[in-house]
Design an enzyme around this catalytic site. Structure first.
Site, PDB file in Angstrom:
ATOM      1  N   CYS A  85       0.846  -1.187   0.000  1.00  0.00           N
ATOM      2  CA  CYS A  85       0.000   0.000   0.000  1.00  0.00           C
ATOM      3  C   CYS A  85       0.887   1.244   0.000  1.00  0.00           C
ATOM      4  O   CYS A  85       1.779   1.372   0.842  1.00  0.00           O
ATOM      5  CB  CYS A  85      -0.890  -0.023   1.238  1.00  0.00           C
ATOM      6  SG  CYS A  85      -1.876   1.468   1.432  1.00  0.00           S
ATOM      7  N   CYS A 117       0.212   3.138   3.599  1.00  0.00           N
ATOM      8  CA  CYS A 117       0.682   2.676   4.906  1.00  0.00           C
ATOM      9  C   CYS A 117       1.744   1.594   4.834  1.00  0.00           C
ATOM     10  O   CYS A 117       2.281   1.197   5.857  1.00  0.00           O
ATOM     11  CB  CYS A 117      -0.498   2.175   5.736  1.00  0.00           C
ATOM     12  SG  CYS A 117      -1.189   0.620   5.158  1.00  0.00           S
ATOM     13  N   CYS A 172      -7.481  -0.751   1.212  1.00  0.00           N
ATOM     14  CA  CYS A 172      -6.523  -1.318   2.154  1.00  0.00           C
ATOM     15  C   CYS A 172      -7.208  -1.541   3.490  1.00  0.00           C
ATOM     16  O   CYS A 172      -7.850  -0.641   4.028  1.00  0.00           O
ATOM     17  CB  CYS A 172      -5.345  -0.363   2.299  1.00  0.00           C
ATOM     18  SG  CYS A 172      -4.173  -0.852   3.598  1.00  0.00           S
ATOM     19  N   CYS A 183      -5.307   1.057   6.285  1.00  0.00           N
ATOM     20  CA  CYS A 183      -5.456   2.515   6.312  1.00  0.00           C
ATOM     21  C   CYS A 183      -6.721   2.988   5.599  1.00  0.00           C
ATOM     22  O   CYS A 183      -7.026   4.180   5.608  1.00  0.00           O
ATOM     23  CB  CYS A 183      -4.224   3.196   5.718  1.00  0.00           C
ATOM     24  SG  CYS A 183      -4.078   3.025   3.930  1.00  0.00           S
ATOM     25  N   CYS A 209      -8.517  -5.122 -10.067  1.00  0.00           N
ATOM     26  CA  CYS A 209      -8.061  -4.093 -10.992  1.00  0.00           C
ATOM     27  C   CYS A 209      -7.583  -2.902 -10.159  1.00  0.00           C
ATOM     28  O   CYS A 209      -8.391  -2.165  -9.609  1.00  0.00           O
ATOM     29  CB  CYS A 209      -9.225  -3.721 -11.904  1.00  0.00           C
ATOM     30  SG  CYS A 209      -8.788  -2.565 -13.191  1.00  0.00           S
TER      31      CYS A 209
HETATM   32 ZN   LIG Z   1      -2.838   1.062   3.500  1.00  0.00          ZN
END
Ligand SMILES: [Zn+2]
Length: 133
Positions: free
Chosen positions: A48, A51, A96, A99, A119
């Site tokens: 990510c 984070c 995510c 976060c 995607c």
């Molecule tokens: Zn994250």
């Protein structure tokens, strides 16, 4: 997850690039074909961009031909989904789990073994080469 990250929009603006902020925090979509991660074929982990949590392994990446990095499965527990009705149709939004950053959408037309196509916006991901730790 116990370590969910809560940041104010102001502090995200400080830590993310404008493109990352637009996708992760404003549910934006990068233009197809613009992410260098489309062509990323090395072994590694896609994290990510907000984070740093591990989201996808290179083992689940495939070439969907859409112009966005695509995967058939996330790292277990790394992402969560909600139904997005913003374009007048129901799509499953992927974010995510740590976060809450928007990553992209998941569609039921992917390859085996899951039949799913995650995607993703490449700008929401950060590739780290090398085996998973
Ligand atoms: Zn994250």
């Amino acid at each position: 997850m116990g370590d969910a990250i809560k940041q104010t929009e102001e502090s995200w603006r400080d830590t993310l690039t404008p493109e990352q902020f637009h996708v992760l925090r404003e549910h934006g979509t990068e233009r197809a074909g613009t992410s260098p991660l489309n062509a990323e074929k090395r072994t590694g982990t896609f994290r990510c961009a907000g984070c740093g949590q591990e989201l996808f392994s290179s083992e689940t990446k495939f070439d969907s031909g859409t112009g966005w990095p695509s995967f058939w499965a996330p790292v277990e527990g790394a992402v969560a989904t909600t139904v997005d009705r913003s374009l007048g149709m129901a799509r499953t939004e992927v974010h995510c789990a740590r976060c809450g950053g928007h990553l992209g959408h998941v569609f039921p037309d992917g390859p085996r073994p899951t039949g799913l196509r995650y995607c993703m916006n490449g700008v929401a991901l950060k590739f780290v080469a090398g085996p998973r730790k």
